[in-house]
Design a protein around this motif. Structure first.
Motif, PDB file in Angstrom:
ATOM      1  N   THR A  23      -8.792  -9.642  -2.033  1.00  0.00           N
ATOM      2  CA  THR A  23      -8.231  -8.852  -0.949  1.00  0.00           C
ATOM      3  C   THR A  23      -6.831  -9.344  -0.603  1.00  0.00           C
ATOM      4  OG1 THR A  23     -10.452  -8.698  -0.084  1.00  0.00           O
ATOM      5  CG2 THR A  23      -8.694  -7.931   1.345  1.00  0.00           C
ATOM      6  N   ARG A  24      -6.710 -10.676  -0.533  1.00  0.00           N
ATOM      7  CA  ARG A  24      -5.401 -11.235  -0.208  1.00  0.00           C
ATOM      8  C   ARG A  24      -4.374 -10.778  -1.234  1.00  0.00           C
ATOM      9  NH1 ARG A  24      -7.320 -16.218   1.271  1.00  0.00           N
ATOM     10  NH2 ARG A  24      -6.993 -16.987  -0.837  1.00  0.00           N
ATOM     11  N   SER A  26      -4.517  -8.145  -3.264  1.00  0.00           N
ATOM     12  CA  SER A  26      -4.226  -6.704  -3.253  1.00  0.00           C
ATOM     13  C   SER A  26      -3.432  -6.319  -2.004  1.00  0.00           C
ATOM     14  CB  SER A  26      -5.517  -5.888  -3.376  1.00  0.00           C
ATOM     15  OG  SER A  26      -6.218  -5.914  -2.171  1.00  0.00           O
ATOM     16  N   LEU A  27      -3.695  -6.997  -0.878  1.00  0.00           N
ATOM     17  CA  LEU A  27      -2.908  -6.713   0.325  1.00  0.00           C
ATOM     18  C   LEU A  27      -1.451  -7.118   0.102  1.00  0.00           C
ATOM     19  CD1 LEU A  27      -5.224  -7.759   3.330  1.00  0.00           C
ATOM     20  CD2 LEU A  27      -4.823  -5.475   2.385  1.00  0.00           C
ATOM     21  N   THR A  28      -1.261  -8.270  -0.530  1.00  0.00           N
ATOM     22  CA  THR A  28       0.102  -8.739  -0.791  1.00  0.00           C
ATOM     23  C   THR A  28       0.855  -7.738  -1.661  1.00  0.00           C
ATOM     24  OG1 THR A  28      -0.668 -11.026  -0.670  1.00  0.00           O
ATOM     25  CG2 THR A  28       1.470 -10.658  -1.697  1.00  0.00           C
ATOM     26  N   LEU A  31       1.837  -4.526   0.319  1.00  0.00           N
ATOM     27  CA  LEU A  31       2.707  -4.642   1.499  1.00  0.00           C
ATOM     28  C   LEU A  31       4.034  -3.883   1.418  1.00  0.00           C
ATOM     29  CD1 LEU A  31       2.355  -8.341   2.774  1.00  0.00           C
ATOM     30  CD2 LEU A  31       2.182  -6.297   4.184  1.00  0.00           C
ATOM     31  N   TRP A  64      -1.488  -2.576  10.764  1.00  0.00           N
ATOM     32  CA  TRP A  64      -1.338  -1.902   9.480  1.00  0.00           C
ATOM     33  C   TRP A  64      -2.513  -0.950   9.304  1.00  0.00           C
ATOM     34  CZ3 TRP A  64      -1.238  -4.994   4.197  1.00  0.00           C
ATOM     35  CH2 TRP A  64      -1.090  -4.085   3.128  1.00  0.00           C
ATOM     36  N   HIS A  66      -4.269   0.613   6.878  1.00  0.00           N
ATOM     37  CA  HIS A  66      -4.426   0.528   5.431  1.00  0.00           C
ATOM     38  C   HIS A  66      -5.301   1.685   4.959  1.00  0.00           C
ATOM     39  CE1 HIS A  66      -5.762  -0.980   1.534  1.00  0.00           C
ATOM     40  NE2 HIS A  66      -4.764  -1.836   1.565  1.00  0.00           N
ATOM     41  N   HIS A  69      -8.765  -0.026   3.908  1.00  0.00           N
ATOM     42  CA  HIS A  69      -9.429  -0.996   4.785  1.00  0.00           C
ATOM     43  C   HIS A  69      -9.373  -0.633   6.267  1.00  0.00           C
ATOM     44  CE1 HIS A  69      -9.869  -3.578   1.309  1.00  0.00           C
ATOM     45  NE2 HIS A  69      -8.569  -3.536   1.093  1.00  0.00           N
ATOM     46  N   LEU A  72      -5.699  -3.047  10.138  1.00  0.00           N
ATOM     47  CA  LEU A  72      -5.701  -4.501   9.969  1.00  0.00           C
ATOM     48  C   LEU A  72      -4.805  -5.136  11.036  1.00  0.00           C
ATOM     49  CD1 LEU A  72      -5.203  -4.735   6.079  1.00  0.00           C
ATOM     50  CD2 LEU A  72      -7.358  -4.786   7.361  1.00  0.00           C
ATOM     51  N   ARG A  76      -4.098 -10.774   9.554  1.00  0.00           N
ATOM     52  CA  ARG A  76      -4.485 -10.501   8.167  1.00  0.00           C
ATOM     53  C   ARG A  76      -3.282 -10.376   7.232  1.00  0.00           C
ATOM     54  NH1 ARG A  76      -9.331  -7.924   7.173  1.00  0.00           N
ATOM     55  NH2 ARG A  76      -8.877  -8.252   4.975  1.00  0.00           N
ATOM     56  N   PHE A  77      -2.134  -9.916   7.762  1.00  0.00           N
ATOM     57  CA  PHE A  77      -1.027  -9.637   6.829  1.00  0.00           C
ATOM     58  C   PHE A  77       0.306 -10.302   7.152  1.00  0.00           C
ATOM     59  CE2 PHE A  77      -1.069  -6.168   9.905  1.00  0.00           C
ATOM     60  CZ  PHE A  77       0.256  -6.097  10.283  1.00  0.00           C
TER      61      PHE A  77
END
Ligand code: C2E
Ligand code: MG
Ligand code: MG
Ligand code: MG
Length: 287
Positions: A23-24, A26-28, A31, A64, A66, A69, A72, A76-77
């Motif tokens: 998740t980290r 894919s979130l990165t 962004l 965010w 998302h 998700h 968020l 988280r981001f």
């Protein structure tokens, strides 16, 4: 610990760690696109004067939306945006939106809708602090929106300023000289030497939520009470205003008011919400 709990647990723990890492990652990756696609939005949480209960402004808190998700929170981001450098354009976007919002509030204010003046607080990351364009970007944003510097407060965490040398403090000092307020956020969680405060161009201390927790019961925890009273008297002697975060009950609000805190923020007054909610809250106040 997971190992001792048996083979099964171990696998679950591992799978969870994997899922978090994925998740980290894919979130990165998502962004930069998220900014282009307009997936970020800002909620505003009122800042309330403890003396008379009036709404004085709000803190801008980014979220965010998302596509997979849902909404968020910044925890988280923001760290991911800081690691990748996206925090600079994202932070600039938050600043620009927030200042425009302040302008809108102020227009209603002038139209006589409610008593002002409403100000806006914006959080700054350490990377923004050291970015060479911070001062110029801020000046441009204020000018474009036609908002005076005094309507803006920049929040910087205590930990970002611990050990900051004069080079780092220079841009903040320039902003402070222009009339922008600088607040020391999450105060009391770092290790800053209280005497150090004199050196910093700050005009507001935001007392961390952990202190407010000690005021949950009546009477308050006596040690917490002594600490808060000490901080408040020191702050006031240095001409700093004190804002408290995380006020969830009327008891807390009342005790913190008696202890001399100036402004409060927390669920007791309002959760972070859309900008129009601030109009409503301020309107109720004015009547
Ligand atoms: P912060 O600046 O200390 O903001 C206060 C946090 O406390 C917010 O969490 C707010 O929703 C939460 N809060 C407010 N009242 C209460 C209460 O009564 N009880 C409890 N339990 N919590 C309360 P949020 O929105 O999740 O933001 C977390 C952090 O993310 C912020 O802490 C700030 O450090 C960071 N952040 C948010 N927006 C931005 C941004 O635009 N830029 C940067 N660099 N950081 C941001
Ligand atoms: Mg803050
Ligand atoms: Mg804070
Ligand atoms: Mg905090």
């Amino acid at each position: 610990r997971a190992k001792a709990a048996g083979g099964n647990r171990y696998e679950i723990a591992d799978a969870e760690a994997d899922a978090r890492a994925i998740t980290r990652h894919s979130l990165t990756m998502a962004l930069p696109m998220a900014l282009d696609r307009g997936e970020f939005f800002i909620e505003y949480q009122p800042l309330v004067h403890l003396g008379d209960g009036s709404v004085r402004g709000a803190e801008a808190l980014v979220r965010w939306l998302h596509p997979q998700h849902g909404v968020l929170g910044p925890d988280r981001f923001i760290p991911l945006a800081e690691d990748t450098g996206l925090i600079v354009p994202l932070g600039r976007w938050v600043l620009e939106q927030s200042v425009r919002q302040a302008r809108e509030w102020r227009e209603k204010e002038r139209a006589g809708d409610y008593t002002g003046p409403l100000r806006v607080n914006v959080n700054l990351s350490p990377c923004q602090l050291t970015h060479p364009r911070l001062v110029q970007d801020t000046v441009d944003i204020l000018e474009r929106a036609g908002v005076e510097p005094g309507a803006l407060c920049l929040e910087v965490t205590e930990s970002a300023l611990i050990g900051a040398d004069d080079e780092v403090l220079k841009p903040l000092r320039r902003l402070a000289e222009m009339g922008v307020d600088i607040a020391l956020d999450d105060f009391g969680t770092g290790y800053s030497n209280l005497a150090n405060l004199r050196r910093l161009p700050v005009s507001i201390l935001k007392l961390d939520r952990s202190f407010t927790r000690g005021m949950q019961h009546f009477p308050a925890d006596p040690v917490d009470q002594k600490i808060v009273e000490g901080i408040v008297s020191l702050a006031h002697s240095l001409d700093l205003a004190v804002t408290v975060e995380g006020v969830e009950t009327g008891h807390q609000a009342e005790q913190l008011r008696v202890m001399g805190c100036d402004t409060a923020q927390g669920w007791y007054y309002a959760r972070p919400g859309p900008p129009d909610r601030l109009h409503e809250l301020a309107l109720v106040d004015a009547s």
